[in-house]
Scaffold this motif. Structure first.
Motif, PDB file in Angstrom:
ATOM      1  N   LEU A  77      95.502  14.216 135.063  1.00 36.30           N
ATOM      2  CA  LEU A  77      95.979  14.851 136.289  1.00 36.30           C
ATOM      3  C   LEU A  77      95.876  16.370 136.195  1.00 36.30           C
ATOM      4  CD1 LEU A  77      97.103  13.916 139.005  1.00 36.30           C
ATOM      5  CD2 LEU A  77      99.409  14.224 138.081  1.00 36.30           C
ATOM      6  N   SER A  78      96.082  16.916 135.002  1.00 38.71           N
ATOM      7  CA  SER A  78      95.969  18.375 134.849  1.00 38.71           C
ATOM      8  C   SER A  78      94.531  18.826 135.026  1.00 38.71           C
ATOM      9  CB  SER A  78      96.504  18.802 133.478  1.00 38.71           C
ATOM     10  OG  SER A  78      95.653  18.381 132.430  1.00 38.71           O
ATOM     11  N   TYR A  79      93.565  18.031 134.510  1.00 35.15           N
ATOM     12  CA  TYR A  79      92.156  18.360 134.712  1.00 35.15           C
ATOM     13  C   TYR A  79      91.794  18.268 136.187  1.00 35.15           C
ATOM     14  CZ  TYR A  79      90.910  18.462 129.742  1.00 35.15           C
ATOM     15  OH  TYR A  79      90.801  18.800 128.430  1.00 35.15           O
ATOM     16  N   GLU A  80      92.328  17.261 136.846  1.00 30.97           N
ATOM     17  CA  GLU A  80      92.081  17.124 138.278  1.00 30.97           C
ATOM     18  C   GLU A  80      92.624  18.330 139.031  1.00 30.97           C
ATOM     19  OE1 GLU A  80      93.683  14.364 141.948  1.00 30.97           O
ATOM     20  OE2 GLU A  80      93.352  13.411 140.006  1.00 30.97           O
ATOM     21  N   MET A  81      93.812  18.792 138.654  1.00 23.55           N
ATOM     22  CA  MET A  81      94.401  19.974 139.292  1.00 23.55           C
ATOM     23  C   MET A  81      93.491  21.190 139.128  1.00 23.55           C
ATOM     24  SD  MET A  81      97.817  22.074 138.201  1.00 23.55           S
ATOM     25  CE  MET A  81      96.943  22.626 136.727  1.00 23.55           C
ATOM     26  N   LEU A  82      92.939  21.375 137.924  1.00 20.81           N
ATOM     27  CA  LEU A  82      92.050  22.516 137.692  1.00 20.81           C
ATOM     28  C   LEU A  82      90.802  22.412 138.550  1.00 20.81           C
ATOM     29  CD1 LEU A  82      92.315  22.880 133.806  1.00 20.81           C
ATOM     30  CD2 LEU A  82      93.274  24.404 135.553  1.00 20.81           C
ATOM     31  N   ASP A  83      90.287  21.195 138.706  1.00 22.10           N
ATOM     32  CA  ASP A  83      89.126  20.996 139.580  1.00 22.10           C
ATOM     33  C   ASP A  83      89.430  21.451 140.996  1.00 22.10           C
ATOM     34  OD1 ASP A  83      87.558  20.009 137.591  1.00 22.10           O
ATOM     35  OD2 ASP A  83      87.830  17.901 138.112  1.00 22.10           O
ATOM     36  N   ILE A  84      90.583  21.017 141.524  1.00 25.38           N
ATOM     37  CA  ILE A  84      90.954  21.360 142.895  1.00 25.38           C
ATOM     38  C   ILE A  84      91.146  22.851 143.045  1.00 25.38           C
ATOM     39  CG2 ILE A  84      92.659  21.009 144.714  1.00 25.38           C
ATOM     40  CD1 ILE A  84      90.892  18.586 144.119  1.00 25.38           C
ATOM     41  N   VAL A  85      91.769  23.486 142.040  1.00 24.68           N
ATOM     42  CA  VAL A  85      91.967  24.934 142.079  1.00 24.68           C
ATOM     43  C   VAL A  85      90.626  25.649 142.095  1.00 24.68           C
ATOM     44  CG1 VAL A  85      92.809  26.929 140.780  1.00 24.68           C
ATOM     45  CG2 VAL A  85      94.243  24.896 141.024  1.00 24.68           C
ATOM     46  N   ASN A  86      89.684  25.171 141.266  1.00 31.47           N
ATOM     47  CA  ASN A  86      88.356  25.791 141.219  1.00 31.47           C
ATOM     48  C   ASN A  86      87.615  25.607 142.536  1.00 31.47           C
ATOM     49  OD1 ASN A  86      88.603  26.768 138.612  1.00 31.47           O
ATOM     50  ND2 ASN A  86      87.854  24.875 137.688  1.00 31.47           N
ATOM     51  N   TYR A  87      87.775  24.431 143.194  1.00 34.61           N
ATOM     52  CA  TYR A  87      87.152  24.219 144.499  1.00 34.61           C
ATOM     53  C   TYR A  87      87.612  25.299 145.473  1.00 34.61           C
ATOM     54  CZ  TYR A  87      86.139  19.407 142.942  1.00 34.61           C
ATOM     55  OH  TYR A  87      85.705  18.304 142.275  1.00 34.61           O
ATOM     56  N   ARG A  88      88.910  25.596 145.437  1.00 34.24           N
ATOM     57  CA  ARG A  88      89.474  26.533 146.414  1.00 34.24           C
ATOM     58  C   ARG A  88      89.107  27.982 146.110  1.00 34.24           C
ATOM     59  NH1 ARG A  88      93.615  24.653 149.657  1.00 34.24           N
ATOM     60  NH2 ARG A  88      94.248  22.501 149.344  1.00 34.24           N
ATOM     61  N   LYS A  89      88.854  28.302 144.836  1.00 35.56           N
ATOM     62  CA  LYS A  89      88.578  29.683 144.458  1.00 35.56           C
ATOM     63  C   LYS A  89      87.204  30.149 144.911  1.00 35.56           C
ATOM     64  CE  LYS A  89      89.341  30.744 140.193  1.00 35.56           C
ATOM     65  NZ  LYS A  89      89.441  30.590 138.724  1.00 35.56           N
ATOM     66  N   GLU A  90      86.248  29.231 144.978  1.00 29.17           N
ATOM     67  CA  GLU A  90      84.873  29.606 145.305  1.00 29.17           C
ATOM     68  C   GLU A  90      84.667  29.715 146.813  1.00 29.17           C
ATOM     69  OE1 GLU A  90      82.692  30.363 143.042  1.00 29.17           O
ATOM     70  OE2 GLU A  90      83.849  29.736 141.291  1.00 29.17           O
ATOM     71  N   ASP A  91      83.661  30.522 147.179  1.00 24.46           N
ATOM     72  CA  ASP A  91      83.277  30.615 148.589  1.00 24.46           C
ATOM     73  C   ASP A  91      82.660  29.308 149.061  1.00 24.46           C
ATOM     74  OD1 ASP A  91      84.145  33.237 148.689  1.00 24.46           O
ATOM     75  OD2 ASP A  91      82.182  34.037 148.131  1.00 24.46           O
ATOM     76  N   HIS A  92      82.141  28.528 148.127  1.00 19.08           N
ATOM     77  CA  HIS A  92      81.552  27.234 148.465  1.00 19.08           C
ATOM     78  C   HIS A  92      82.074  26.193 147.484  1.00 19.08           C
ATOM     79  CE1 HIS A  92      78.540  29.420 145.845  1.00 19.08           C
ATOM     80  NE2 HIS A  92      79.000  28.473 145.054  1.00 19.08           N
TER      81      HIS A  92
END
Length: 314
Positions: A77-92
């Protein structure tokens, strides 16, 4: 009572995931002694042994299996959270996809293009490898999904799911001149180019040949479908390919289709990790209908309407 040290728990989790202290230490950039010491401290905290010896191998004890189940859910779940955070940080949105080397690249590209918008809002990164290696990458949250020719065994890979996208017949092709014997007896007349034993189609084909009582001479085995076809275009061997690409293959004159087998089916699956918030491209692909694609229609626009991802991560 003191709090749980999550570093100790993480080192135990990695040891169980990797199968040994040595492999866990390599992944963590630590010495095996450090990992062992940390796991022992966790055992002291929990009041029991987490591993037991089975020959030279470490095996989780009953307590270890229980702790691992909870640790696996926590860290996944922590890895999944990091994925979601990274999705939001990028312009795409970054979309990491693994493609099994046995799969037709043309089909894989058409499936992926059906869920990628033209507005630049998604950045696709494709990686090609074996089915087994890609499953490991997906389990480690290094991929968002996999396209493969076989489903995942959820009993061996907890938390991974698969959905069948479609299937098609298999055709047999060769360069002119035509073999003199009828199909399928003619498969013994020329040498065969076939999918490798690790691929689902390779295993199916060998079983079918055995049932037919055929013993053809094998010229070569290929894990890469494109490489197998390339060899077929430039020698006198017979090669196999999905029937939905018949028209494209026959453009390479003088290549001809010598037979088609409905009992042999090349299947196509999407494999993904179970997540609280699924990557929108994976969600879109699982919801898409690829009937027209696998029925042999060449009109890409018939596969799916234009794609937008305006607020699917909101």
């Amino acid at each position: 009572m003191s709090h749980l040290n999550y570093n100790h728990l993480y080192y135990f989790w990695m040891t169980q995931k990797k199968g040994s202290v040595t492999k866990a230490a390599e992944a963590l950039f630590l010495t095996p002694q450090t990992v062992t010491g940390q796991v022992r401290q966790l055992e002291q905290r929990l009041g029991g042994k987490l591993f037991k010896r089975k020959g030279r191998q470490l095996e989780a004890s009953e307590l270890g299996q229980l702790v691992f189940q909870y640790a696996d859910r926590m860290f996944s779940l922590s890895y999944e959270m990091l994925d979601i955070v990274n999705y939001r940080k990028e312009d795409h949105l970054v979309f990491d996809v693994g493609i099994a080397d046995a799969l037709s690249k043309r089909l894989a590209s058409r499936v992926l293009l059906s869920v990628i918008p033209n507005d630049g809002s998604i950045h696709l990164r494709c990686y090609e490898s074996t089915h087994e290696m890609l499953l490991e990458q997906l389990s480690q949250h290094k991929l968002d999904m996999i396209l493969s020719d076989c489903p995942v065994d959820s009993a061996q890979h907890a938390g991974l799911l698969s959905k069948k996208l479609g299937e098609c017949d298999i055709g047999f092709y060769c360069r002119e001149p035509l073999p003199t014997r009828p199909f399928p007896a003619c498969l013994e007349e020329r040498r065969l180019l076939i999918p490798g034993r690790r691929t689902a189609m390779g295993r199916q084909l060998r079983h079918w040949l055995e049932v037919q009582g055929l013993k053809p001479q094998i010229l070569g085995e290929f894990d890469d479908a494109a490489m197998m076809k390339a060899f077929g275009f430039f020698n006198q061997g017979i090669f196999v390919a999905p029937a939905i690409y018949r028209d494209a293959i026959l453009q390479y004159q003088p290549v001809i289709e010598i037979g088609r087998v409905e009992e042999l089916k090349e299947e196509y699956y999407v494999i993904f990790a179970e997540r609280m918030i699924q990557h929108p491209a994976v969600k879109r692909l699982c919801e898409s209908d690829f009937t027209s694609l696998f029925s042999g229609l060449d009109d890409f626009s018939a596969v799916t309407p234009p794609v937008t991802f305006d607020s699917e991560l909101s």
